[in-house]
Design a protein around this motif. Structure first.
Motif, PDB file in Angstrom:
ATOM      1  N   PHE A 113       4.952  -0.365   8.236  1.00  0.00           N
ATOM      2  CA  PHE A 113       5.134   0.878   7.484  1.00  0.00           C
ATOM      3  C   PHE A 113       6.611   1.181   7.255  1.00  0.00           C
ATOM      4  O   PHE A 113       7.459   0.863   8.097  1.00  0.00           O
ATOM      5  N   SER A 143      -1.280  17.696   9.479  1.00  0.00           N
ATOM      6  CA  SER A 143      -2.356  17.845  10.464  1.00  0.00           C
ATOM      7  C   SER A 143      -3.694  17.274   9.992  1.00  0.00           C
ATOM      8  O   SER A 143      -4.759  17.718  10.429  1.00  0.00           O
ATOM      9  N   ARG A 144      -3.641  16.323   9.097  1.00  0.00           N
ATOM     10  CA  ARG A 144      -4.883  15.703   8.632  1.00  0.00           C
ATOM     11  C   ARG A 144      -4.767  14.186   8.690  1.00  0.00           C
ATOM     12  O   ARG A 144      -3.697  13.640   8.910  1.00  0.00           O
ATOM     13  N   GLN A 145      -5.896  13.523   8.473  1.00  0.00           N
ATOM     14  CA  GLN A 145      -5.923  12.082   8.575  1.00  0.00           C
ATOM     15  C   GLN A 145      -5.113  11.416   7.480  1.00  0.00           C
ATOM     16  O   GLN A 145      -5.069  11.875   6.344  1.00  0.00           O
ATOM     17  N   MET A 146      -4.507  10.305   7.838  1.00  0.00           N
ATOM     18  CA  MET A 146      -3.821   9.486   6.863  1.00  0.00           C
ATOM     19  C   MET A 146      -4.859   8.728   6.048  1.00  0.00           C
ATOM     20  O   MET A 146      -5.827   8.198   6.595  1.00  0.00           O
ATOM     21  N   LEU A 174      -5.594   6.049   2.486  1.00  0.00           N
ATOM     22  CA  LEU A 174      -5.045   5.106   1.528  1.00  0.00           C
ATOM     23  C   LEU A 174      -5.037   5.721   0.141  1.00  0.00           C
ATOM     24  O   LEU A 174      -6.027   6.278  -0.299  1.00  0.00           O
ATOM     25  N   MET A 212       3.268  13.645   3.622  1.00  0.00           N
ATOM     26  CA  MET A 212       4.133  12.494   3.877  1.00  0.00           C
ATOM     27  C   MET A 212       3.486  11.284   3.216  1.00  0.00           C
ATOM     28  O   MET A 212       2.270  11.082   3.318  1.00  0.00           O
ATOM     29  N   PHE A 272       0.824  -1.194   0.000  1.00  0.00           N
ATOM     30  CA  PHE A 272       0.000   0.000   0.000  1.00  0.00           C
ATOM     31  C   PHE A 272       0.865   1.252   0.000  1.00  0.00           C
ATOM     32  O   PHE A 272       2.002   1.246   0.473  1.00  0.00           O
ATOM     33  N   PHE A 311       3.667   7.133   2.951  1.00  0.00           N
ATOM     34  CA  PHE A 311       4.167   5.935   3.605  1.00  0.00           C
ATOM     35  C   PHE A 311       3.850   4.711   2.763  1.00  0.00           C
ATOM     36  O   PHE A 311       2.711   4.486   2.368  1.00  0.00           O
ATOM     37  N   TYR A 360       0.159   5.062   1.559  1.00  0.00           N
ATOM     38  CA  TYR A 360      -0.710   5.932   2.333  1.00  0.00           C
ATOM     39  C   TYR A 360      -0.176   7.356   2.253  1.00  0.00           C
ATOM     40  O   TYR A 360       1.026   7.587   2.187  1.00  0.00           O
ATOM     41  N   GLN A 400      -0.270  11.131   4.200  1.00  0.00           N
ATOM     42  CA  GLN A 400      -0.572  11.835   5.446  1.00  0.00           C
ATOM     43  C   GLN A 400      -0.341  13.331   5.231  1.00  0.00           C
ATOM     44  O   GLN A 400       0.782  13.824   5.349  1.00  0.00           O
TER      45      GLN A 400
END
Lengths: 112, 114
Positions: A102, A42-45, A47, A89, A35, A91, A37, A39
């Protein structure tokens, strides 16, 4: 134990250009999932894209595509037509047996 | 946006205090996870749960504890916080079934211990 390595701590791309983020992994399994991901600051990670190891065809999601090289244990992410909102970011992650591992992440900067 | 919520988003406390980080999801997911992440760094799994009354320790040793009394709720507790606990804590959940792969993450709780 599985390991996931992202060798690029930071990458930079010009808006509208293409960038490739690298990921390698180590495993003795033959059936697994990979996968990417994202990020944002300051927000949700979330997919971005998923690849099943048994599928030879590379996964694609709109501007995001992967280059999956199973023998080389390589799983790179290509972002085409980069947008300012792609700055985040990223991952790489590996899954077998319900557990995700990760990588260390790559910070992508997008220049206007 | 995923239906998984973490509170507080930011917390600054003194050494020795007890804190609980809350995590709730409304998706009915059986599996839930806590990751610890230093700024700009990789995620380390510290706890996970496959369902009610199931909790396991992750790859990274942590002095925190978790509980799973209800499917939707997976709180993390530090009995006595220390500066070494300063970090971001991410809660996540995933659908039932094997190898679905997709984790739904909360926005994180950024903890600073003075």
């Amino acid at each position: 134990a599985q390991t996931v390595t992202q060798s690029q701590p930071e990458m930079s791309v010009q808006e509208a250009e293409t960038v490739t983020l690298s990921c390698t992994y180590d495993t003795s399994e033959s059936d697994y999932y990979l996968f990417w991901y994202k990020q944002p600051p300051s927000r949700q990670m979330i997919l971005v894209i998923r690849q099943e190891a048994y599928k030879q065809q590379n996964a694609t999601e709109n501007r995001f595509s992967v280059n999956f090289q199973k023998a080389a244990k390589s799983f790179s992410l290509k972002i085409s037509d980069s947008q300012l909102g792609d700055a985040a970011m990223y991952f790489c992650a590996y899954e077998a047996g319900n557990m995700l591992t990760f990588g260390g992440g790559t910070r992508l900067m997008v220049k206007p | 946006e995923a239906d998984i919520y973490q509170t507080p988003r930011y917390l600054v406390i003194g050494t020795g205090k007890k804190i609980t980080l809350e995590c709730s999801q409304t998706m009915g997911h059986d599996k839930m996870y806590w990751y610890q992440q230093d700024p700009g760094m990789e995620l380390h799994l510290i706890h996970y749960s496959y369902g009610v009354n199931s909790t396991e320790k992750g790859d990274l040793s942590s002095e925190s504890t978790v509980s799973r009394i209800r499917t939707e709720h997976f709180p993390l507790t530090l009995e006595s916080a220390r500066p070494s606990h300063t970090s971001q804590y991410l809660c996540a959940s995933s659908r039932p079934g094997l190898n679905t792969g997709e984790l739904f993450f909360g926005e994180g709780s950024r903890l600073t211990v003075l």
